[in-house]
Scaffold this motif. Structure first.
Motif, PDB file in Angstrom:
ATOM      1  N   THR A 125     -35.358  50.396 -40.180  1.00 44.03           N
ATOM      2  CA  THR A 125     -35.532  51.490 -39.185  1.00 44.03           C
ATOM      3  C   THR A 125     -34.711  51.443 -37.943  1.00 44.03           C
ATOM      4  N   ASP A 126     -33.774  49.979 -39.089  1.00 45.03           N
ATOM      5  CA  ASP A 126     -32.857  49.656 -37.460  1.00 45.03           C
ATOM      6  C   ASP A 126     -31.118  50.195 -37.984  1.00 45.03           C
ATOM      7  N   TYR A 127     -31.515  50.378 -38.908  1.00 46.44           N
ATOM      8  CA  TYR A 127     -29.908  51.415 -39.382  1.00 46.44           C
ATOM      9  C   TYR A 127     -30.073  52.577 -39.316  1.00 46.44           C
ATOM     10  N   ALA A 128     -29.499  53.347 -38.419  1.00 46.67           N
ATOM     11  CA  ALA A 128     -28.840  54.943 -38.167  1.00 46.67           C
ATOM     12  C   ALA A 128     -28.548  54.926 -38.815  1.00 46.67           C
ATOM     13  N   VAL A 129     -28.225  57.276 -39.408  1.00 46.69           N
ATOM     14  CA  VAL A 129     -27.996  57.816 -40.758  1.00 46.69           C
ATOM     15  C   VAL A 129     -26.297  57.937 -39.766  1.00 46.69           C
ATOM     16  N   GLY A 130     -25.675  57.354 -40.855  1.00 43.93           N
ATOM     17  CA  GLY A 130     -23.884  57.706 -40.807  1.00 43.93           C
ATOM     18  C   GLY A 130     -23.762  56.363 -40.305  1.00 43.93           C
ATOM     19  N   GLU A 131     -24.351  55.236 -40.622  1.00 42.63           N
ATOM     20  CA  GLU A 131     -23.741  54.425 -39.820  1.00 42.63           C
ATOM     21  C   GLU A 131     -23.498  53.149 -41.318  1.00 42.63           C
ATOM     22  N   PRO A 132     -21.821  52.676 -41.757  1.00 40.52           N
ATOM     23  CA  PRO A 132     -21.669  51.827 -42.556  1.00 40.52           C
ATOM     24  C   PRO A 132     -22.507  50.359 -42.322  1.00 40.52           C
ATOM     25  N   ILE A 133     -22.779  50.109 -43.842  1.00 41.81           N
ATOM     26  CA  ILE A 133     -23.387  48.720 -44.012  1.00 41.81           C
ATOM     27  C   ILE A 133     -22.170  47.917 -44.508  1.00 41.81           C
ATOM     28  N   LEU A 134     -21.876  46.737 -44.175  1.00 40.67           N
ATOM     29  CA  LEU A 134     -21.483  46.056 -45.308  1.00 40.67           C
ATOM     30  C   LEU A 134     -22.828  45.023 -46.134  1.00 40.67           C
ATOM     31  N   VAL A 135     -21.972  45.430 -47.632  1.00 43.17           N
ATOM     32  CA  VAL A 135     -23.565  44.984 -48.456  1.00 43.17           C
ATOM     33  C   VAL A 135     -22.977  43.196 -49.026  1.00 43.17           C
ATOM     34  N   ARG A 136     -23.971  42.323 -48.955  1.00 40.00           N
ATOM     35  CA  ARG A 136     -23.877  41.071 -48.794  1.00 40.00           C
ATOM     36  C   ARG A 136     -23.818  41.044 -50.382  1.00 40.00           C
ATOM     37  N   ASP A 137     -25.335  41.437 -50.361  1.00 44.54           N
ATOM     38  CA  ASP A 137     -25.986  41.289 -51.933  1.00 44.54           C
ATOM     39  C   ASP A 137     -26.181  42.522 -52.685  1.00 44.54           C
ATOM     40  N   HIS A 138     -26.913  42.570 -53.780  1.00 49.66           N
ATOM     41  CA  HIS A 138     -27.667  43.241 -54.194  1.00 49.66           C
ATOM     42  C   HIS A 138     -28.390  42.760 -55.162  1.00 49.66           C
ATOM     43  N   ILE A 139     -29.205  43.732 -55.500  1.00 52.40           N
ATOM     44  CA  ILE A 139     -30.343  44.074 -55.941  1.00 52.40           C
ATOM     45  C   ILE A 139     -30.172  44.947 -57.317  1.00 52.40           C
ATOM     46  N   ASN A 140     -30.428  44.703 -59.253  1.00 58.21           N
ATOM     47  CA  ASN A 140     -29.740  45.642 -60.277  1.00 58.21           C
ATOM     48  C   ASN A 140     -31.026  45.669 -60.887  1.00 58.21           C
ATOM     49  N   LEU A 141     -31.784  46.216 -60.341  1.00 60.53           N
ATOM     50  CA  LEU A 141     -32.933  47.661 -61.053  1.00 60.53           C
ATOM     51  C   LEU A 141     -33.149  48.516 -62.357  1.00 60.53           C
ATOM     52  N   THR A 142     -31.297  48.559 -62.327  1.00 56.74           N
ATOM     53  CA  THR A 142     -31.104  49.226 -63.372  1.00 56.74           C
ATOM     54  C   THR A 142     -31.743  49.037 -64.824  1.00 56.74           C
ATOM     55  N   GLY A 143     -31.962  47.947 -65.213  1.00 55.70           N
ATOM     56  CA  GLY A 143     -32.379  46.954 -66.827  1.00 55.70           C
ATOM     57  C   GLY A 143     -31.351  47.395 -67.330  1.00 55.70           C
ATOM     58  N   ALA A 144     -30.077  47.160 -67.000  1.00 60.25           N
ATOM     59  CA  ALA A 144     -28.401  47.282 -67.776  1.00 60.25           C
ATOM     60  C   ALA A 144     -27.746  45.947 -67.063  1.00 60.25           C
ATOM     61  N   SER A 145     -26.707  45.485 -68.157  1.00 57.69           N
ATOM     62  CA  SER A 145     -25.516  45.545 -67.403  1.00 57.69           C
ATOM     63  C   SER A 145     -24.195  45.643 -68.132  1.00 57.69           C
ATOM     64  N   PRO A 146     -23.400  45.713 -67.207  1.00 59.05           N
ATOM     65  CA  PRO A 146     -22.279  46.055 -68.181  1.00 59.05           C
ATOM     66  C   PRO A 146     -21.459  44.830 -68.972  1.00 59.05           C
ATOM     67  N   LEU A 147     -21.966  44.003 -68.765  1.00 64.07           N
ATOM     68  CA  LEU A 147     -21.577  42.243 -70.027  1.00 64.07           C
ATOM     69  C   LEU A 147     -22.177  42.480 -71.411  1.00 64.07           C
ATOM     70  N   THR A 148     -21.865  41.636 -72.830  1.00 62.98           N
ATOM     71  CA  THR A 148     -22.272  40.977 -73.370  1.00 62.98           C
ATOM     72  C   THR A 148     -21.930  39.788 -73.925  1.00 62.98           C
ATOM     73  N   GLY A 149     -22.674  39.190 -75.002  1.00 62.92           N
ATOM     74  CA  GLY A 149     -22.451  38.246 -75.105  1.00 62.92           C
ATOM     75  C   GLY A 149     -22.835  36.727 -74.810  1.00 62.92           C
TER      76      GLY A 149
END
Length: 267
Positions: A125-149
């Motif tokens: 609730t403390d982020y305003a619509v239109g505000e740019p946010i620097l991404v510090r980290d992510h959570i990949n919930l796609t169940g996919a990866s662009p890597l193999t091996g």
């Protein structure tokens, strides 16, 4: 199945074609513009050459609203920058290798710095619509990866602290947050949004994570920047309006372009 090695070989071939089409010896950075960000390209630097990215080997045309299929080669000071004015997503029936192919291609063309942008729903609730946010980290919930091996790719420092520092120096008002990537195209339920908040996510969207994984594996330095397009605190705010979400980003086009220009000049 396409392996990571296969995908990088395809990216190298596409990079050769990209350099031939643009007359570039190489690139100093890549910027990927997400939903509603297309016009930011006009405020980034001095235009050089623009082409239809789908003409390059392995590139697909975006179908999501707010995404252009253009690739622009431009100058930011003395730096040559490739700007992808849109991207494809898993939810558009593309596989992970296709989603990250443009990023791999420009890195193969020499770019050591990758700036990934997008729009995202806010889980705070403390982020305003239109505000740019620097991404510090992510959570990949796609169940996919662009890597193999069998080889591991360390993502513990996926989003460069150095680049975040450059951006924060350029705009001290920037907040940081954790971005959760989901597949879509359906929107999430209030219960799912609540789960994301409990897991530590601050933003939710359909991009960034897979591209970051591929870029880090290729040893590029990554910065993520997501503009808050809507409130996504389940069941509290008004239903999602896609047109309003795009407009929330577009209203800040000049500010976002000037911010990225400053960052690119300093890295």
């Amino acid at each position: 199945m396409v392996t990571t090695a296969d995908a990088k070989e395809q990216a190298a071939a596409a990079a050769k074609e990209l350099k031939s089409r643009t007359g570039a010896d190489g690139y100093d950075a890549l910027v990927v513009l997400g939903s509603g960000w297309t016009d930011v390209a006009d405020h980034l630097g001095t235009p050089d050459i623009e082409l239809d990215a789908a003409e390059l080997p392995g590139f697909a045309a975006p179908t999501a609203p707010g995404h252009s299929g253009r690739l622009r080669s431009l100058w930011v000071g003395a730096k040559r920058v490739a700007v992808l004015c849109g991207r494809v997503h898993l939810g558009e029936a593309h596989d992970p290798m296709a989603v990250v192919h443009p990023v791999r291609t420009v890195i193969a063309a020499g770019a050591p710095v990758v700036v990934l942008t997008g729009s995202a729903g806010s889980l705070r609730t403390d982020y305003a619509v239109g505000e740019p946010i620097l991404v510090r980290d992510h959570i990949n919930l796609t169940g996919a990866s662009p890597l193999t091996g069998p080889d591991f790719t360390d993502l513990s420092r996926a989003y460069s602290a150095r680049l975040r520092g450059v951006a924060a120096d350029a705009d001290p008002s920037l907040a940081e947050g954790v971005y959760a990537e989901v597949t879509g195209p359906e929107l999430m339920t209030p219960a799912e949004l609540g789960m994301l908040r409990a897991s530590g996510a601050d933003l939710v969207g359909r991009s960034l994570a897979l591209e970051t994984i591929a870029a880090v594996e290729m040893e590029a330095e990554v910065m993520g920047l997501a503009t808050v397009s809507n409130d996504a605190v389940g069941g509290v705010f008004e239903p999602f309006d896609p047109d309003a979400a795009l407009e929330a980003v577009r209203r800040h086009t000049q500010r976002l372009g000037e911010l990225l220009n400053t960052v690119l000049m300093r890295v």
